[in-house]
Design a protein around this motif. Structure first.
Motif, short mmCIF file in Angstrom:
data_model
loop_
_atom_site.label_atom_id
_atom_site.label_comp_id
_atom_site.label_asym_id
_atom_site.label_seq_id
_atom_site.Cartn_x
_atom_site.Cartn_y
_atom_site.Cartn_z
N VAL A 241 24.73 -28.98 53.25
CA VAL A 241 24.82 -27.59 52.80
C VAL A 241 23.52 -26.84 53.03
O VAL A 241 23.50 -25.61 53.00
N GLY A 242 22.44 -27.58 53.27
CA GLY A 242 21.16 -26.95 53.55
C GLY A 242 20.01 -27.89 53.32
O GLY A 242 20.18 -29.00 52.80
N THR A 243 18.85 -27.43 53.76
CA THR A 243 17.60 -28.15 53.56
C THR A 243 16.66 -27.24 52.81
O THR A 243 16.48 -26.08 53.18
N ALA A 244 16.07 -27.77 51.75
CA ALA A 244 15.15 -26.99 50.92
C ALA A 244 13.77 -27.60 50.99
O ALA A 244 13.62 -28.82 51.00
N ARG A 245 12.74 -26.74 51.03
CA ARG A 245 11.35 -27.19 51.08
C ARG A 245 10.66 -27.11 49.74
O ARG A 245 9.57 -27.62 49.56
N ASN A 246 11.30 -26.41 48.78
CA ASN A 246 10.66 -26.20 47.48
C ASN A 246 11.74 -26.00 46.41
O ASN A 246 12.93 -25.97 46.71
N ALA A 247 11.29 -25.84 45.17
CA ALA A 247 12.23 -25.71 44.05
C ALA A 247 13.13 -24.49 44.18
O ALA A 247 14.34 -24.58 43.95
N LYS A 248 12.56 -23.36 44.54
CA LYS A 248 13.35 -22.13 44.65
C LYS A 248 14.51 -22.30 45.62
O LYS A 248 15.66 -21.97 45.31
N GLU A 249 14.22 -22.81 46.81
CA GLU A 249 15.27 -23.01 47.82
C GLU A 249 16.29 -24.03 47.34
O GLU A 249 17.50 -23.85 47.54
N ALA A 250 15.83 -25.12 46.72
CA ALA A 250 16.73 -26.17 46.25
C ALA A 250 17.71 -25.63 45.21
O ALA A 250 18.91 -25.93 45.25
N LEU A 251 17.21 -24.85 44.28
CA LEU A 251 18.06 -24.33 43.21
C LEU A 251 19.04 -23.28 43.72
O LEU A 251 20.15 -23.16 43.21
N GLU A 252 18.65 -22.54 44.76
CA GLU A 252 19.57 -21.58 45.37
C GLU A 252 20.73 -22.29 46.07
O GLU A 252 21.87 -21.84 46.02
N LEU A 253 20.44 -23.41 46.73
CA LEU A 253 21.47 -24.15 47.47
C LEU A 253 22.25 -25.12 46.58
O LEU A 253 23.31 -25.60 46.97
N GLY A 254 21.73 -25.40 45.40
CA GLY A 254 22.30 -26.42 44.54
C GLY A 254 23.74 -26.21 44.15
O GLY A 254 24.50 -27.17 44.03
N ARG A 255 24.15 -24.98 43.98
CA ARG A 255 25.53 -24.71 43.54
C ARG A 255 26.56 -25.13 44.59
O ARG A 255 27.73 -25.26 44.29
N GLU A 256 26.12 -25.33 45.84
CA GLU A 256 27.04 -25.70 46.92
C GLU A 256 27.12 -27.20 47.14
O GLU A 256 27.98 -27.67 47.88
N ALA A 257 26.23 -27.98 46.51
CA ALA A 257 26.11 -29.40 46.78
C ALA A 257 26.83 -30.27 45.76
O ALA A 257 26.97 -29.90 44.60
N GLU A 258 27.24 -31.44 46.21
CA GLU A 258 27.75 -32.48 45.33
C GLU A 258 26.66 -33.53 45.09
O GLU A 258 26.57 -34.10 44.00
N VAL A 259 25.87 -33.79 46.13
CA VAL A 259 24.80 -34.79 46.08
C VAL A 259 23.55 -34.17 46.69
O VAL A 259 23.63 -33.40 47.65
N ALA A 260 22.40 -34.52 46.12
CA ALA A 260 21.12 -34.08 46.68
C ALA A 260 20.23 -35.28 46.92
O ALA A 260 20.12 -36.17 46.06
N LEU A 261 19.61 -35.32 48.07
CA LEU A 261 18.57 -36.30 48.41
C LEU A 261 17.25 -35.56 48.22
O LEU A 261 16.97 -34.60 48.94
N VAL A 262 16.45 -35.99 47.25
CA VAL A 262 15.30 -35.22 46.81
C VAL A 262 14.01 -36.02 46.95
O VAL A 262 13.91 -37.13 46.42
#
Length: 130
Positions: free
Chosen positions: A28-49
């Protein structure tokens, strides 16, 4: 599954994305920081962090917010596993360097945990939730 990759190192993020896609999942996306991760989070089922990101060691707080606010199942993939051994916002941790078998196991474990199944004796992943 819909996967979010939270990693600030471009080559590592691209490598993880390639592995996730090769395993038949959607990124669903790649995030480099907290802001980006939290914006994309609603679309994800799993996150590799990762733990250490462009905005500092924010991985643990990202895991907590993704899990709490979006119901995302989190697995840490980090060079600093000792920093998250007591974290209860993620289901497991995999040490870097990563390779396809580690990523596959992390996603299998996350999926099993997400759906209430058990994945016995993971080889590369250390479970975190009691």
């Amino acid at each position: 599954m819909r996967i979010l990759i939270v990693e600030d190192e471009l080559l590592i993020a691209l490598d993880l994305e390639s592995m996730v896609l090769d395993l038949g999942h959607e990124v669903v996306g790649t995030a480099r920081n907290a802001k980006e991760a939290l914006e994309l989070g609603r679309e994800a089922e799993v996150a590799l962090v990762d733990v250490q990101l462009a905005d500092g060691p924010t991985g643990p707080s990202i895991a907590e917010a993704l899990s709490r606010d979006h119901g995302v199942t989190v697995v840490f993939i980090t060079g600093n596993p000792e920093f998250v051994r007591d974290n209860r916002s993620a289901v497991g941790v995999v040490s870097k360097p990563h390779w396809p078998a580690k990523v596959a196991e992390a996603l299998d474990f996350a999926e099993a945990t997400r759906f209430g199944r058990t994945l016995s004796s993971p080889r590369y992943l250390t479970p975190l939730m009691a």
